[in-house]
Enzyme design. Structure first.
Site, PDB file in Angstrom:
ATOM      1  N   HIS A 168     -24.283  14.603  26.024  1.00  0.00           N
ATOM      2  CA  HIS A 168     -23.350  15.626  26.532  1.00  0.00           C
ATOM      3  C   HIS A 168     -22.391  15.031  27.574  1.00  0.00           C
ATOM      4  O   HIS A 168     -21.894  15.753  28.426  1.00  0.00           O
ATOM      5  CB  HIS A 168     -24.088  16.819  27.144  1.00  0.00           C
ATOM      6  CG  HIS A 168     -25.219  17.329  26.300  1.00  0.00           C
ATOM      7  ND1 HIS A 168     -25.082  18.362  25.402  1.00  0.00           N
ATOM      8  CD2 HIS A 168     -26.512  16.915  26.204  1.00  0.00           C
ATOM      9  CE1 HIS A 168     -26.242  18.576  24.792  1.00  0.00           C
ATOM     10  NE2 HIS A 168     -27.130  17.708  25.261  1.00  0.00           N
ATOM     11  N   SER A 289       3.311   1.648  33.377  1.00  0.00           N
ATOM     12  CA  SER A 289       4.057   2.896  33.339  1.00  0.00           C
ATOM     13  C   SER A 289       5.469   2.612  33.829  1.00  0.00           C
ATOM     14  O   SER A 289       5.669   1.793  34.719  1.00  0.00           O
ATOM     15  CB  SER A 289       3.384   3.918  34.255  1.00  0.00           C
ATOM     16  OG  SER A 289       4.322   4.901  34.657  1.00  0.00           O
ATOM     17  N   LYS A 295       0.028   1.746  37.490  1.00  0.00           N
ATOM     18  CA  LYS A 295      -0.711   2.104  36.279  1.00  0.00           C
ATOM     19  C   LYS A 295      -0.996   0.907  35.371  1.00  0.00           C
ATOM     20  O   LYS A 295      -0.197  -0.008  35.238  1.00  0.00           O
ATOM     21  CB  LYS A 295       0.084   3.145  35.455  1.00  0.00           C
ATOM     22  CG  LYS A 295       0.102   4.532  36.043  1.00  0.00           C
ATOM     23  CD  LYS A 295      -1.260   5.188  36.162  1.00  0.00           C
ATOM     24  CE  LYS A 295      -1.760   5.718  34.837  1.00  0.00           C
ATOM     25  NZ  LYS A 295      -0.966   6.843  34.329  1.00  0.00           N
ATOM     26  N   GLU A 302      -5.914   4.212  22.996  1.00  0.00           N
ATOM     27  CA  GLU A 302      -5.471   5.591  22.747  1.00  0.00           C
ATOM     28  C   GLU A 302      -4.899   5.723  21.342  1.00  0.00           C
ATOM     29  O   GLU A 302      -5.117   6.725  20.652  1.00  0.00           O
ATOM     30  CB  GLU A 302      -4.417   6.000  23.786  1.00  0.00           C
ATOM     31  CG  GLU A 302      -4.972   6.066  25.203  1.00  0.00           C
ATOM     32  CD  GLU A 302      -3.852   6.117  26.235  1.00  0.00           C
ATOM     33  OE1 GLU A 302      -3.150   7.142  26.280  1.00  0.00           O
ATOM     34  OE2 GLU A 302      -3.659   5.131  26.972  1.00  0.00           O
TER      35      GLU A 302
END
Ligand code: ARG
Length: 472
Positions: A168, A289, A295, A302
């Site tokens: 979970h 970024s 970043k 992704e």
């Protein structure tokens, strides 16, 4: 042979099938009908199929051996021209089959017209597509093997590295990082099995099924099947030209594989966040970024996580194309290749990215170990100790451990920081030896059941996987 001044356009009808046609096609008809932009990717397979067919026509005496030899020489030249690049593919010639044949005609003249004896584009395209997918299955298998190899190599470095195992996405029980990585090796192996299965079932030859009914010419289908590396000729000519379940199987395997990859991709994304800090990707696998200078984004992970959107889309798309299609061939089936090629391209790229990232990840031992010991991940070990040492039924032990966890939680400390008196206030029989099981590492080391996370078991698995992958 540019589109605008091709012979087809000049005569106004297709030189290939225009016998009963007197006027030319609408431009839009040509645009919707042409598949050359897509199926030129099967040129190698198309020529391979034609070479086998021509050899068989010659060997059976259906055409003269001189014509067969001329056709074979001509096809080899066409193949070289295509390999060299810049081949003038013509939309007016619709597809790869007619483009190749038209060029053959330019090169060798009259005998080129004999190549299509006892054959149709319907069995030709089914043959090409099966050959193309067979190669694709082999490339994907190699991609999966490389991914497994990268995972096993990382696992070798991290057998004793404890990390939290989750259920979970809540901290559950400590596990070895290598054990976690090897679970993806197992998953990838089943993916390989699915592609192997699909490859095995698709490896039958439709060549010679002709348009749909077979042919009156005395062809030798065993000969073409074996020349093309197929296990056997397909036994039903209608099935040979109509079936696309072989592509659906590859797309199903690709969809499952993409979904499987997306799960590790998601973990890479999570692990590389400041919240987890379990791992980092090097500059080679990170992006910045354009606005936030601090970043480091795991874009490749992704994108792998997103790939199932496209790949499942291809599977769904082709399922819908084939659904309800009456036998045998319908032009609808031309819509099989674009989604399939797309899915295979996407999957191959995703596999390469996952192999690259699996090798590139560098882990943060402190963060992993600290997280492994958090959130009472040793509570099961406490309950197991009560069962083992005090002889209580597991359900009672679960209750006792639960009360002790609540007490530790109230005090804001780990189980190992409780005093023996605290423990005994829940159950008098608890003694000092309980503390020996209360650590993440002790917990990991104790799980020695087959398939469990103890480093002893994990080392055995690594050994087995290394040997297996090296032996391929
Ligand atoms: N380009 C076609 C395809 O991909 C080849 C078969 C065409 N057959 C026909 N009867 N028009 O399906």
């Amino acid at each position: 042979m540019a589109d605008d001044n091709s012979p087809t356009k000049q005569t106004g009808t297709s030189a290939m099938w225009g016998g009963r046609f007197s006027s030319g096609q609408s431009d839009i008809m040509e645009a919707i009908n042409a598949s050359i932009d897509i199926d030129q990717r099967m040129a190698e397979q198309d020529i391979q199929g034609s070479l086998a067919h021509a050899a068989m026509l010659g060997a059976t005496g259906i055409i003269s051996s001189e014509d067969a030899a001329a056709i074979q020489r001509g096809l080899e030249q066409v193949r070289e021209e295509i390999r060299a690049g810049g081949f003038p593919w013509s939309k007016a010639l619709e597809d790869v089959h007619m483009n190749v044949e038209a060029r053959l005609k330019e090169i060798i003249g009259e005998p080129a017209g004999r190549l299509h004896t006892a054959r149709s584009r319907n069995d030709q395209v089914a043959t090409d597509f099966r050959l193309w997918l067979r190669d694709a299955c082999d490339r994907i298998d190699a991609g999966l093997a490389a991914y497994q190899h990268a995972l096993v190599q990382q696992a070798e470095q991290h057998v004793d590295q404890v990390m939290p195992g989750f259920t979970h996405l809540q901290t559950a029980q400590p596990v070895s990082l290598a054990h976690h990585l090897l679970s993806y090796v197992e998953l990838a192996e089943r993916d390989r099995g699915r592609f192997r299965d699909a490859r095995k079932r698709l490896n039958e030859s439709p060549l010679g099924c002709a348009a749909l009914a077979g042919t009156a010419f005395p062809i030798d289908r065993e000969m073409t099947a074996s020349a093309l590396g197929f296990d056997r000729p397909m036994a039903n000519s209608l099935d040979g030209v109509a079936a696309r379940d072989f592509a659906l199987e590859v797309l199903s395997a690709a969809s499952i594989c993409a979904v499987n990859l997306s799960r590790f991709a998601e973990e890479i994304v999570l692990w590389c966040t400041k919240r987890f800090q379990f791992a980092t990707l090097s500059d080679a696998w990170s992006t910045g970024s354009s606005i936030m200078p601090q970043k480091r984004n795991p874009d490749a992970a992704e994108l792998v996580r997103a790939k199932p959107g496209r790949i499942i889309g291809s599977l769904t798309g082709l399922l819908v194309v084939v659904k309800g299609l009456p036998l045998a061939y319908s032009k609808d089936l031309q819509e099989d290749k674009a989604p399939t090629f797309q899915a295979v391209d996407d999957l191959e790229l995703a596999l390469a990215a996952m192999a690259g990232m699996a090798a590139d990840l560098s882990f943060n031992p402190e963060a992993l170990e600290e997280a492994a010991g958090e959130a009472y991940s040793d509570a099961t070990d406490l309950a197991d100790w009560v069962v083992r040492e005090l002889g209580r039924p597991f359900r009672d032990a679960h209750h006792i451990a639960g009360s002790i966890v609540r007490m530790a939680e109230d005090k804001g400390i780990p189980l190992a920081a409780l005093s023996l008196q605290d423990m005994q206030s829940v159950d008098k029989a608890i003694d000092e030896s309980v503390f020996s099981v209360l650590s993440a590492r002790a917990s990991m080391n104790s799980r020695t059941s087959f398939g469990g996370t103890s480093p002893t078991r994990v080392r055995e698995q690594i050994k087995a996987w290394s040997a297996r992958l090296a032996g391929e």
